[in-house]
Each structure stands twice: as C-alpha cells, then as structure tokens.
Design a protein around this motif. Sequence first.
Motif, PDB file in Angstrom:
ATOM      1  N   ALA A 322       0.826  -1.205   0.000  1.00 16.92           N
ATOM      2  CA  ALA A 322       0.000   0.000   0.000  1.00 16.92           C
ATOM      3  C   ALA A 322       0.860   1.255   0.000  1.00 16.92           C
ATOM      4  N   GLU A 323       0.256   2.321  -0.472  1.00 13.83           N
ATOM      5  CA  GLU A 323       0.902   3.632  -0.504  1.00 13.83           C
ATOM      6  C   GLU A 323       0.065   4.628   0.288  1.00 13.83           C
ATOM      7  N   VAL A 324       0.728   5.655   0.785  1.00 13.19           N
ATOM      8  CA  VAL A 324       0.031   6.724   1.490  1.00 13.19           C
ATOM      9  C   VAL A 324       0.198   8.014   0.696  1.00 13.19           C
ATOM     10  N   VAL A 325      -0.924   8.725   0.517  1.00 13.20           N
ATOM     11  CA  VAL A 325      -0.917  10.002  -0.196  1.00 13.20           C
ATOM     12  C   VAL A 325      -0.872  11.120   0.832  1.00 13.20           C
ATOM     13  N   LEU A 326       0.195  11.912   0.796  1.00 16.15           N
ATOM     14  CA  LEU A 326       0.339  13.063   1.681  1.00 16.15           C
ATOM     15  C   LEU A 326       0.075  14.326   0.880  1.00 16.15           C
ATOM     16  N   ASN A 327      -0.537  15.313   1.522  1.00 16.61           N
ATOM     17  CA  ASN A 327      -0.854  16.548   0.812  1.00 16.61           C
ATOM     18  C   ASN A 327      -0.638  17.743   1.719  1.00 16.61           C
ATOM     19  N   LYS A 346       7.197   8.919  15.124  1.00 16.82           N
ATOM     20  CA  LYS A 346       7.870   9.868  14.248  1.00 16.82           C
ATOM     21  C   LYS A 346       7.637   9.443  12.809  1.00 16.82           C
ATOM     22  N   LYS A 347       7.126  10.380  12.007  1.00 13.86           N
ATOM     23  CA  LYS A 347       6.745  10.046  10.639  1.00 13.86           C
ATOM     24  C   LYS A 347       7.381  11.017   9.641  1.00 13.86           C
ATOM     25  N   ASP A 348       7.510  10.555   8.419  1.00 10.88           N
ATOM     26  CA  ASP A 348       8.064  11.380   7.350  1.00 10.88           C
ATOM     27  C   ASP A 348       6.970  12.286   6.809  1.00 10.88           C
ATOM     28  N   MET A 349       6.583  13.267   7.617  1.00  6.38           N
ATOM     29  CA  MET A 349       5.551  14.229   7.233  1.00  6.38           C
ATOM     30  C   MET A 349       6.015  15.629   7.606  1.00  6.38           C
ATOM     31  N   GLN A 350       5.752  16.573   6.724  1.00  5.61           N
ATOM     32  CA  GLN A 350       6.054  17.967   6.998  1.00  5.61           C
ATOM     33  C   GLN A 350       4.948  18.560   7.875  1.00  5.61           C
ATOM     34  N   PRO A 351       5.259  19.639   8.608  1.00  8.62           N
ATOM     35  CA  PRO A 351       4.253  20.211   9.518  1.00  8.62           C
ATOM     36  C   PRO A 351       2.949  20.610   8.843  1.00  8.62           C
ATOM     37  N   ASP A 352       3.013  20.951   7.539  1.00  5.98           N
ATOM     38  CA  ASP A 352       1.804  21.399   6.847  1.00  5.98           C
ATOM     39  C   ASP A 352       1.066  20.256   6.152  1.00  5.98           C
ATOM     40  N   GLU A 353       1.579  19.034   6.259  1.00  2.00           N
ATOM     41  CA  GLU A 353       0.989  17.920   5.508  1.00  2.00           C
ATOM     42  C   GLU A 353      -0.055  17.161   6.322  1.00  2.00           C
ATOM     43  N   ILE A 354      -0.973  16.589   5.583  1.00  2.00           N
ATOM     44  CA  ILE A 354      -1.961  15.674   6.150  1.00  2.00           C
ATOM     45  C   ILE A 354      -1.948  14.383   5.331  1.00  2.00           C
ATOM     46  N   VAL A 355      -2.464  13.309   5.914  1.00  2.54           N
ATOM     47  CA  VAL A 355      -2.714  12.091   5.151  1.00  2.54           C
ATOM     48  C   VAL A 355      -4.011  12.297   4.381  1.00  2.54           C
ATOM     49  N   GLU A 356      -3.913  12.304   3.064  1.00  5.12           N
ATOM     50  CA  GLU A 356      -5.094  12.516   2.230  1.00  5.12           C
ATOM     51  C   GLU A 356      -5.800  11.203   1.906  1.00  5.12           C
ATOM     52  N   ALA A 357      -5.027  10.155   1.658  1.00  9.77           N
ATOM     53  CA  ALA A 357      -5.629   8.884   1.245  1.00  9.77           C
ATOM     54  C   ALA A 357      -4.629   7.754   1.424  1.00  9.77           C
ATOM     55  N   VAL A 358      -5.167   6.553   1.385  1.00 14.34           N
ATOM     56  CA  VAL A 358      -4.366   5.323   1.381  1.00 14.34           C
ATOM     57  C   VAL A 358      -4.717   4.571   0.109  1.00 14.34           C
ATOM     58  N   ARG A 359      -3.688   4.089  -0.598  1.00 12.63           N
ATOM     59  CA  ARG A 359      -3.908   3.341  -1.830  1.00 12.63           C
ATOM     60  C   ARG A 359      -3.526   1.880  -1.627  1.00 12.63           C
ATOM     61  N   VAL A 360      -4.447   0.995  -1.961  1.00  8.38           N
ATOM     62  CA  VAL A 360      -4.259  -0.445  -1.762  1.00  8.38           C
ATOM     63  C   VAL A 360      -4.252  -1.133  -3.123  1.00  8.38           C
ATOM     64  N   PRO A 361      -3.195  -1.881  -3.455  1.00 13.46           N
ATOM     65  CA  PRO A 361      -3.158  -2.579  -4.745  1.00 13.46           C
ATOM     66  C   PRO A 361      -4.320  -3.549  -4.910  1.00 13.46           C
ATOM     67  N   LEU A 362      -4.818  -3.650  -6.121  1.00 17.88           N
ATOM     68  CA  LEU A 362      -5.869  -4.622  -6.433  1.00 17.88           C
ATOM     69  C   LEU A 362      -5.257  -6.020  -6.513  1.00 17.88           C
ATOM     70  N   PRO A 363      -6.055  -7.070  -6.334  1.00 18.55           N
ATOM     71  CA  PRO A 363      -5.516  -8.440  -6.362  1.00 18.55           C
ATOM     72  C   PRO A 363      -4.812  -8.752  -7.677  1.00 18.55           C
ATOM     73  N   ALA A 364      -3.707  -9.468  -7.572  1.00 14.04           N
ATOM     74  CA  ALA A 364      -2.924  -9.857  -8.744  1.00 14.04           C
ATOM     75  C   ALA A 364      -2.871 -11.376  -8.851  1.00 14.04           C
ATOM     76  N   GLU A 365      -2.637 -11.859 -10.052  1.00  8.28           N
ATOM     77  CA  GLU A 365      -2.533 -13.301 -10.263  1.00  8.28           C
ATOM     78  C   GLU A 365      -1.310 -13.856  -9.534  1.00  8.28           C
ATOM     79  N   GLN A 366      -1.452 -15.072  -9.051  1.00  3.44           N
ATOM     80  CA  GLN A 366      -0.392 -15.791  -8.340  1.00  3.44           C
ATOM     81  C   GLN A 366      -0.023 -15.160  -6.990  1.00  3.44           C
ATOM     82  N   LEU A 367      -0.767 -14.137  -6.569  1.00 10.04           N
ATOM     83  CA  LEU A 367      -0.470 -13.539  -5.264  1.00 10.04           C
ATOM     84  C   LEU A 367      -0.970 -14.446  -4.145  1.00 10.04           C
ATOM     85  N   ILE A 368      -0.118 -14.716  -3.187  1.00  4.49           N
ATOM     86  CA  ILE A 368      -0.538 -15.395  -1.961  1.00  4.49           C
ATOM     87  C   ILE A 368      -0.424 -14.377  -0.829  1.00  4.49           C
ATOM     88  N   PHE A 369      -1.445 -14.300   0.005  1.00  7.09           N
ATOM     89  CA  PHE A 369      -1.522 -13.241   1.009  1.00  7.09           C
ATOM     90  C   PHE A 369      -2.330 -13.724   2.209  1.00  7.09           C
TER      91      PHE A 369
END
Length: 488
Positions: A322-327, A346-369
């Motif tokens: 997954a990825e995190v969208v900072l804005n 402690k996070k890699d975020m600037q004082p003016d940033e917020i978490v805007e969204a989280v992106r989750v990959p869609l299922p892929a073939e041969q993926l075991i999870f």
Amino acid sequence: MSEPIRFFYQGSTHSVENASPTRTVLQHLREDLHCTGTKEGCAEGDCGACTVVIGELQDGEVRMKSVNACIQMLPTLDGKALFTVEDLKNQQTLHPVQQAIVECHGSQCGFCTPGFVMSLWDLYLKHEDDDNIPERKQIDEALSGNLCRCTGYRPLIQAAQRMCELPKQRFDRDAMTSALRAIERKESFSYTHDGQSFHAPRTLAELLALRAARPQAVILAGSTDVGLWVTKQMRELVDVIYLGQVAELKRMGNIDGMLEVGAGVSLNDAYGAIAALYPEQLTDMWKRFASLPIRNAGTLGGNVANGSPIGDSMPWLIALGAEVVLNGVRGRRVLPLEKLYLAYQKKDMQPDEIVEAVRVPLPAEQLIFRTYKLAKRFDQDISAVCAAFSATLDGNTVRDVRIAFGGMAATPKRADHAEAALEGKVWDEAAVEAAMELMTRDYAPLSDMRASGEYRMTTAQNLLRRFWLETRPDAPLPASATNAFAHA
C-alpha cells in the motif's frame, strides 16, 4: 468568528455556545442536559454503556451509525442528529427493541442496558424495511461494542431476534432528512471557547490552508485515539482541525490499479471495500478489528496517520504494498506506507501535511496473502502480534516477498532479512525455516502486559510457518482448518 454548535436532538435543533470544544458528547448529555440514560463506564470506547446513534446526511440520504459518546467531541455533532435511549419512547409505549428486551429478560443489573438498546436499535433500523430476522453473526457484530458484566448475553441475543417479530415502529427518514438539511452548513464551521478552537473545513483546499496556518493543531478524524488524550490523559487541546466535513476525503475509487481510500472514510467502510477485494484474507480481520461503534467512528486514514506499533491495519497494508498520499500547500506526494514510519511516533511528514488517502493494490494473479492477529481475546482486543505476509508464486519459486509485523518493533516494520532468505527460493519448508531463524535479526520485541518478547518472537516465526502451510502448492492446509488458532 465563533458560531454555535447546532445539531438535531429530541425533535428540534439544539444549540451549544458555552462548552469546551473538547467536551465529550457524553459529558454534555449527562452533566449539561441531565439526560442520564446514557451511562459512563470506561470513558475510552470499550464497554459500550455510552452507545448512542448519530444520523448524518451523506449523498443526500440519512445514514445512521452507532458510536461511543464518551470519546466523541461535542462540536463533531454540528449538522448531525443525536439519538439516545430517551428518544425511543413513543407516547410512553416501548419501542420494539425495548419490548423485546423486557420479554426476553435481557436487562439484569441494568447499567449496560441503554447501550445495548441503542446498538440493537441501530441493527433494527437496518432491518425495518424487511421481515428478516438478523442472523447470529449480524447480532454479534451489532453487539460487539457492548459489555455485560452480568454475563447475560443469551437473552440479549434472543431479544435481537424477537424485536423484528414485533409490530414495526418505523423511523421517519424523510422528516430526518428535512431536519438535517435545515441545519446543514454550506461554509466551514469554526467554534471557539475560553482560548480553545475547533475548525471543521468543508473542502480539501480549506483544510490544507488551515493546516499550513496552524501546524501545531491536532488533526481529528474519528476521535478513537485523540478522544482518549482528553478522557484519560487529561490533555487540553488548544487547537483542533476536524476532517469529518471534507467531502473529498470521504471518497473511494480505483486509481492506476489501486483502490484509493480517502482519509475520512470510516474504518468499517474502508475494511468492507478492501475485504471485498480480499475476502478470504481480510474478512476475519475486519470483524475482529475493534467493535462496530469504534469502526463506525474511526477512519483508516487516521489509523495510518497514528501509526501505532500495535495497530492492526498497517501490517497487512504494508504486506500488500500500500501507498500513502500526503498533501500540503506545497503539493501532493506519495510514499510506500512502510517509508512513512521513521521511529516511534515519528513520521516522514512535513508540519503542513496531512494524510489525504491510502492506496491499496488490487488483487494480482499468483499472489498469496494472509494476515493474522494474536491477542488474549478473540474479539475486541489489542494485538500482541499482528502479522501479514504476501508473495507471488512463480511455479514453486517465491518472488516479491513482503513480511510485515505489528507489535514486534517501535513501528510497523518489514522483516528484511527473512524476506531476503525467501526471495527467489523454492517455496518449501527448508526456505521457511531459514527465514524463521533470520527473524531474530529483524526484530527485538519487548515484553509487556500483553506478551513477553520471547512469546512474540516464537509466535511470529510460527505464523510464517502457518502462512507456508496454508499456501504451499502441494497439499496446502485450508485457512478454515487453522482459524481456531487465530488467537492466544
């Protein structure tokens, strides 16, 4: 300029002007309005004695949800409707929920009863337009946030079935829609009192501007963690920025092969959408992640921004890539989720940033999870260890291995050495045992009230073996065969 808090309560618009922005809904009910049907048990969202139902407009329709009044801040009610156990009376006639509890002897000492009533009313509303009796798993989920110290759950479960057999008492959604439209704000809401301020922007642009101007302000989403800062740590929050009215943060949609979940989407809705993509792997985790009122209030974005080392969302999100969208006012950037966490809190975020969204990959073939949660209780408990594993099987060769744990380090963390031991190897027991041994180089878990460091390490290693047992190409062990061992 400060404006009064306005919400629909007991048949009319209720305004509040002289209350702290961090005053809880429960405190206002009991101490200011003297409506004492709603009880205080734990003041941290665990016991459910304070359960109320909130109504709000979403896409032009009224949506009802149960929440814990003890950790919800009063200004978050602005533009919404509040329902408590006192609202269920109808000319001194019991509501079917209350009548069913009477008939089934569901009230014992009575302290927890109002909370059970409201959780059941929330369930009742979901079935008022059909003649179906809720299934047992639906009842269990509806009551997951309510604890009874008299241990009397059986009659309450019977009441949940009985209430749908009684003559219907329908909720007037059209009237509720009209009432909420009458108090709906078109502009951002600001409220101040005694040196404290609460801001509820309505657009992402307004939110980013506020954040840049007030970098020390507390960002508030579902209040499932920040609420405890007030009720348990007695912290005085001077400046609060609330995300709950920003429409852009409540969206979900597919973007570039990923499901993007806005930071304002509730935990329950977010887990529901992602579990629909990975039903075998995430449905159990979804239902075990806190109680329904907590999932109704909390957000996935808030969970990620909080970054608790014992949070249950981050390990499986990291394992899936997954990825995190900072804005911020300087622009948007996207990080792999594991790169967000630098050290404890402690996070890699600037004082003016917020978490805007989280992106989750869609299922892929041969993926075991797979993802697993170990806790002292099966339901409603903080994990001692939360594990997540993913890989791609190229025939019998392992590729793109990702192993992530919560509860094993100061942050949600990948097992780099264990991953390297598996990458490009045959997916067999020898490779798994080598990776298990190398986990001791990836983690040095602490001992605390939930588990010892030795227990955490042993179970983490064994969960990797379980992952292999369930996904090995030759004679995999069905996940259902091991569900009984999902807790300790």
